[in-house]
Design a protein around this motif. Structure first.
Motif, short mmCIF file in Angstrom:
data_model
loop_
_atom_site.label_atom_id
_atom_site.label_comp_id
_atom_site.label_asym_id
_atom_site.label_seq_id
_atom_site.Cartn_x
_atom_site.Cartn_y
_atom_site.Cartn_z
N GLY A 116 23.99 48.70 40.31
CA GLY A 116 25.36 48.63 40.80
C GLY A 116 25.61 47.39 41.63
O GLY A 116 26.67 46.76 41.53
N MET A 117 24.64 47.01 42.45
CA MET A 117 24.80 45.81 43.27
C MET A 117 24.86 44.56 42.40
O MET A 117 25.72 43.69 42.60
CB MET A 117 23.64 45.70 44.26
CG MET A 117 23.71 44.48 45.17
SD MET A 117 22.27 44.29 46.21
CE MET A 117 21.03 43.88 44.98
N LEU A 118 23.95 44.47 41.42
CA LEU A 118 23.91 43.28 40.57
C LEU A 118 25.12 43.18 39.65
O LEU A 118 25.66 42.08 39.44
CB LEU A 118 22.62 43.28 39.74
CG LEU A 118 21.32 43.11 40.53
CD1 LEU A 118 20.12 43.30 39.61
CD2 LEU A 118 21.26 41.75 41.20
N PHE A 119 25.55 44.33 39.10
CA PHE A 119 26.63 44.28 38.11
C PHE A 119 28.02 44.38 38.76
O PHE A 119 28.87 43.50 38.56
CB PHE A 119 26.46 45.41 37.10
CG PHE A 119 27.46 45.38 35.98
CD1 PHE A 119 27.41 44.37 35.02
CD2 PHE A 119 28.47 46.32 35.88
CE1 PHE A 119 28.34 44.31 33.98
CE2 PHE A 119 29.41 46.28 34.86
CZ PHE A 119 29.34 45.27 33.91
N PHE A 120 28.26 45.44 39.51
CA PHE A 120 29.59 45.66 40.07
C PHE A 120 29.88 44.74 41.27
O PHE A 120 30.96 44.15 41.36
CB PHE A 120 29.77 47.11 40.49
CG PHE A 120 29.66 48.09 39.35
CD1 PHE A 120 30.52 48.02 38.28
CD2 PHE A 120 28.68 49.07 39.34
CE1 PHE A 120 30.42 48.90 37.21
CE2 PHE A 120 28.57 49.97 38.29
CZ PHE A 120 29.44 49.88 37.23
N LEU A 124 30.72 41.36 38.75
CA LEU A 124 32.16 41.61 38.66
C LEU A 124 32.91 41.20 39.92
O LEU A 124 34.14 41.27 39.97
CB LEU A 124 32.43 43.09 38.36
CG LEU A 124 31.92 43.61 37.01
CD1 LEU A 124 32.30 45.08 36.83
CD2 LEU A 124 32.49 42.78 35.86
N LYS A 125 32.16 40.83 40.96
CA LYS A 125 32.73 40.36 42.23
C LYS A 125 33.65 41.40 42.88
O LYS A 125 34.72 41.07 43.40
CB LYS A 125 33.50 39.04 42.00
CG LYS A 125 32.60 37.92 41.52
CD LYS A 125 33.38 36.64 41.31
CE LYS A 125 32.47 35.53 40.81
NZ LYS A 125 33.20 34.25 40.60
N TRP A 126 33.21 42.67 42.81
CA TRP A 126 33.96 43.73 43.47
C TRP A 126 33.63 43.83 44.95
O TRP A 126 34.29 44.57 45.68
CB TRP A 126 33.67 45.08 42.80
CG TRP A 126 34.33 45.21 41.47
CD1 TRP A 126 35.13 44.30 40.83
CD2 TRP A 126 34.26 46.34 40.59
NE1 TRP A 126 35.56 44.78 39.63
CE2 TRP A 126 35.05 46.03 39.45
CE3 TRP A 126 33.62 47.57 40.64
CZ2 TRP A 126 35.20 46.91 38.39
CZ3 TRP A 126 33.77 48.45 39.59
CH2 TRP A 126 34.54 48.13 38.47
N ASN A 127 32.58 43.11 45.38
CA ASN A 127 32.06 43.22 46.74
C ASN A 127 31.56 44.65 46.99
O ASN A 127 31.63 45.50 46.10
CB ASN A 127 33.11 42.82 47.77
CG ASN A 127 33.56 41.39 47.59
OD1 ASN A 127 32.76 40.50 47.29
ND2 ASN A 127 34.87 41.16 47.75
N MET A 128 31.04 44.90 48.16
CA MET A 128 30.66 46.26 48.50
C MET A 128 31.93 47.06 48.74
O MET A 128 32.64 46.83 49.72
CB MET A 128 29.77 46.28 49.75
CG MET A 128 28.35 45.82 49.49
SD MET A 128 27.25 46.19 50.85
CE MET A 128 25.69 45.65 50.16
#
Length: 278
Positions: A116-120, A124-128
């Motif tokens: 999730g950290m690597l992809f989202f 995808l630059k969704w940040n945390m």
């Protein structure tokens, strides 16, 4: 044979007693440690270093549950319907999907968190953010919901389907009016387990939704991260300075889980009764 039956029966009672005692001990321990430290400050709308409020974490947990279920339940249920009602049971693809789902169910949550950290978060630059965390846990519980729904659908007797076909109902109508309502208790059981995993998840959300102790104004982008109840409890206990408040958070976490299980069980019974009445 009688001796073996007595041994098996005795072992069943023994392990049942151990399971019940363990559950009772855990619940009693949390209540004894946490209830004395519950106060109104823990339920203030805004978190500060003085009140250590868990209200933002409660709201974030509810948002996470809604978003994750909105993603995983339709996908899981529709996939299960296809596998149980439409696909050939001898198909290699069907068997591959089932094996893949079972394999995904056994993957440690920290692996999902890194994905999730690597992809989202990064790709995808969704940040945390709440959305990144919701997508991650949705992927985690998707195999669970899919497999439990499929098993519930398979357990429905074929005679019910045949009776519906005999009355002139089509495939889709039979599934919507007969099969799914009859399998609803089993479907809800999978959803309940999924909700429990969402509420209790920490490792995956630590890398995707973050540990900010506030309710975000948006679900993705800048300043959209937020901690859930489990992460809130983890943060308090890991600091070592607010262990009592962590126990109090555990009490609320336990109450939330019990309340959701109770309401879901009531809903499953009501749906099952309505199906029988119809």
């Amino acid at each position: 044979m009688k001796t073996k039956s007595k041994i098996i029966k005795g072992l069943t009672y023994l392990f049942t007693g151990i399971t019940f005692f363990s559950l009772f001990f855990i619940i009693a321990f949390i209540l004894i440690k946490g209830v004395p430290h519950l106060n109104l400050g823990l339920f203030q709308w805004k978190y500060t270093s003085e009140n250590l409020s868990m209200m933002p974490a409660i709201i974030n947990t509810l948002i996470m549950i809604v978003l994750a279920l909105a993603i995983s339940v339709p996908l899981g249920v529709l996939t299960a319907i296809y596998l149980a009602e439409y696909a050939s049971q001898k198909s290699k693809i069907v068997n591959l999907v089932r094996i893949t789902a079972d394999t995904l169910s056994g993957i440690p949550s920290i692996v999902y968190g890194l994905f999730g950290m690597l992809f989202f978060v990064i790709y995808l630059k969704w940040n945390m953010s709440i959305l990144a965390g919701s997508m991650t846990v949705a992927i985690m519980i998707l195999p669970l919901i899919m497999r439990s729904t499929e098993e519930a659908l398979i357990a429905i007797p074929q005679s019910l389907r045949d009776a519906s076909f005999g009355l002139g109902a089509g495939k889709v109508r039979t599934i919507l009016k007969i099969v799914i309502p009859s399998a609803m208790p089993g479907i809800l059981a999978g959803v309940i387990l999924g909700i429990g995993r969402i509420i209790g998840e920490t490792a995956a959300l630590l890398y995707t939704s973050g540990t900010v102790a506030e309710v975000p104004s948006r679900i993705v982008g800048e300043a959209s991260g937020g901690r859930t109840l489990a992460l809130h409890m983890y943060a308090l206990s890991s600091e070592g300075l607010n262990v009592n408040q962590a126990y109090a958070t555990g009490v609320i976490l336990l109450i939330v889980i019990l309340a959701i299980n109770f309401l879901s069980t009531k809903l499953a019974k009501k749906l099952g009764k309505d199906t029988i009445d119809e």
